[in-house]
Design an enzyme around this catalytic site. Structure first.
Site, mmCIF file in Angstrom:
data_model
loop_
_atom_site.group_PDB
_atom_site.id
_atom_site.type_symbol
_atom_site.label_atom_id
_atom_site.label_comp_id
_atom_site.label_asym_id
_atom_site.label_seq_id
_atom_site.Cartn_x
_atom_site.Cartn_y
_atom_site.Cartn_z
ATOM 1 N N CYS A 104 0.820 -1.221 0.000
ATOM 2 C CA CYS A 104 0.000 0.000 0.000
ATOM 3 C C CYS A 104 0.848 1.264 0.000
ATOM 4 C CB CYS A 104 -0.935 0.031 1.209
ATOM 5 S SG CYS A 104 -2.086 -1.354 1.223
ATOM 6 N N HIS A 127 -1.440 3.178 -5.990
ATOM 7 C CA HIS A 127 -2.361 2.145 -6.488
ATOM 8 C C HIS A 127 -3.756 2.751 -6.382
ATOM 9 C CE1 HIS A 127 -2.513 1.486 -2.141
ATOM 10 N NE2 HIS A 127 -3.665 0.857 -2.313
ATOM 11 N N HIS A 181 -8.454 2.150 -6.197
ATOM 12 C CA HIS A 181 -9.632 1.348 -5.848
ATOM 13 C C HIS A 181 -10.887 1.887 -6.525
ATOM 14 C CE1 HIS A 181 -7.450 -0.737 -2.667
ATOM 15 N NE2 HIS A 181 -7.031 0.414 -2.200
ATOM 16 N N ASP A 213 -13.815 11.371 -7.390
ATOM 17 C CA ASP A 213 -13.853 10.444 -8.521
ATOM 18 C C ASP A 213 -12.771 10.779 -9.549
ATOM 19 O OD1 ASP A 213 -14.871 8.297 -9.970
ATOM 20 O OD2 ASP A 213 -16.113 9.614 -11.200
ATOM 21 N N HIS A 214 -12.034 9.722 -9.942
ATOM 22 C CA HIS A 214 -10.939 9.880 -10.895
ATOM 23 C C HIS A 214 -9.897 10.878 -10.376
ATOM 24 C CE1 HIS A 214 -13.623 7.582 -13.456
ATOM 25 N NE2 HIS A 214 -12.575 7.317 -14.217
ATOM 26 N N GLU A 272 -13.542 -0.164 0.558
ATOM 27 C CA GLU A 272 -12.289 0.027 -0.180
ATOM 28 C C GLU A 272 -12.114 -1.106 -1.193
ATOM 29 O OE1 GLU A 272 -8.154 1.456 1.463
ATOM 30 O OE2 GLU A 272 -8.219 -0.717 1.522
#
Lengths: 136, 136, 136, 136, 136, 136
Positions: free
Chosen positions: E33, E39, E41, E79-80, E125
């Protein structure tokens, strides 16, 4: 060749009722689905196209454009509607999931870009019943 | 004290429409949900009871008996029905998910055995909207 | 041609154990799945048929009749059973998901009406493992 | 011939960005997906192989071995990674779901045993978008 | 009193990284992580409010208005996006799911109408990890 | 105070059978669940803890450590086992979902760190039946 699927959904009322038959025959054939006052479903619609990924984008088709076509030609005509009464392309047809999937194919297919091919309309009526139509 | 939940489902038509208002006000307030020709949903119903497990069975209640009560007093009256027209216990009420959950509580609660307590009615209208009612 | 799928489920015990092998070899080959005291699963079964929709009903097959056939010839023989001990059509076979799917095909296929064709048996052993069998 | 599918998952960051284009063109083509600071997904990966069940095990392939191959050659290289920066087999390619599915096929296929055939890579980017690649 | 829940979702990149610690300590504490290249989700967000159903509508709140508030004050900002770099209300905080859920509560709560009370922020998550925050 | 939930799963065989009763009474009380040759389930287990997020990590508890505790003290003792025969902490108890959830609480609770509190064991026996235990 890659296949791309977009899931959409709509909520609609319908009944299964053949106007050429008596009420009794309709009830015998369709049971509770023939309830004259209608019932309804949350339909889940999966539309699959196939094509070659574009070198510059990596896409066979921009999924936002794809989604917009599905909405304009199918979902907007079906969502919060009565399938028997409100939907021009279901007029004169039995409102089975089979017929609805085939009709959705007819509505969407002409509006897709030339570089992709419509592959499948998959339509869930409930979480335990779905149909698939591959255009032939 | 252990909580036991059983999931059932039913498919029904409804509309959101207040007869005291004009068509225009209904459309303004409820949008597509006010479609006069109805729309519908696959409702998912979760009923939760609480109680002490019985020493001989390990159950707070036999889930088959529990399911039968939910079906007899709620699902059978709602499934493949028009919530506005066909359901005695929704007569005179707005057919919102909130009101439907509260009404289902009233229908089921009196028929449960004395050794368990109804804890929650959870009702999904769509996969993205649900209400919960805890009886107060 | 339209494809219609019905989902059913059953809960069963089994073990993976080849009687021709030693306990040690079974444990080496099948690990925890060879536990002599059994383990079990909630199996999800999807049965797909294909055919032409009937003009009068819009159905390729009445899904209630379809479901009844799946239950009578497969689910009722598997649900709450031990797959190795209680199921006649699994006698003498390894109880893998692969073999179970193929056996379910054999049980259901002869009982379907002539105007539809069995297309696929899809069987989930867990949410992350499933097999499909298309009859050949 | 039976088809066996194993579901795995990985969480990764990526962006859709074509280095040959201006920032403005990237934003026009990819919208929010072009965010220079990345976004990410929980990818669900379904790998399907086909083969004949072995007489002694009932398996077309031991699903634990199958899962280990998927993890070693795909998931471990993708999970908790940046697809554009950290993954050798995505270097120089647009990070679309289409291209990722095709690349995963290339990584896994050579490592499968000879008695099974890779049939499909199915990759969910979100719950509503997935691609499938069948190797041709 | 009835509880109403709306599910929304957003896709974002993040990393778990405490700037006060060495790279080694970050890797020891957060493992994969802490990947410096991020990374990401697909986050599922459930927002629950409670209130009394209105007599005229049957609603505790119009779910379209509720959804719009969640989008304007939370989803559109997440978002994004990169949670560590792009989100004003996460600045200076560790990007754990716990902290994110608490921050989303702070963003949404002031914008809800007076007749409803924010009850819970539930944030997935991954499909196997979620947190809930009840405001205290 | 934030609540953190981790989902795990296990596959097990069991039967509902009270040794103090005749075979007939067991069949009358438990139906197919009393099948002497066992049946089984894919159990989904949700464990919820509550606590304050740590300032340095943002975690109420490292979810990897949390998962390891659930596995060591519950899942590893239950997975691919016969709940009636193989599980020390179910010896002498009816193997109902209620009793299993309560027993899992007893196994996990002593092994959690002092700064978190076990809040709930939620256990799905099938997709339509689950129990919750809150420790009192």
């Amino acid at each position: 060749m890659v296949y791309l699927t977009r899931k959409e959904h709509f909520n609609a009322a319908h009944k299964l009722y053949n106007a050429a038959w008596s009420i009794e025959k309709n009830e015998m054939m369709f049971g509770a689905c023939a309830n004259e006052n209608w019932h309804g479903h949350n339909y889940d619609l999966y539309v699959t196209i196939k094509g070659e990924p574009d070198v510059n984008t990596g896409f066979i088709m921009d999924v936002k454009v794809f989604s917009k076509i599905i909405k304009e030609y199918a979902v907007d005509k079906l969502d919060h509607k009565n399938l028997n009464l409100d939907v021009d392309f279901m007029k004169g047809k039995m409102c089975s999931t089979e017929n609805l999937a085939m009709a959705i194919w007819q509505e969407i297919e002409p509006h897709l870009p030339k570089n992709v091919t419509l592959h499948c309309i998959k339509l869930y009526e409930t979480a335990r019943i779905y149909v698939e139509y591959f255009g032939e």
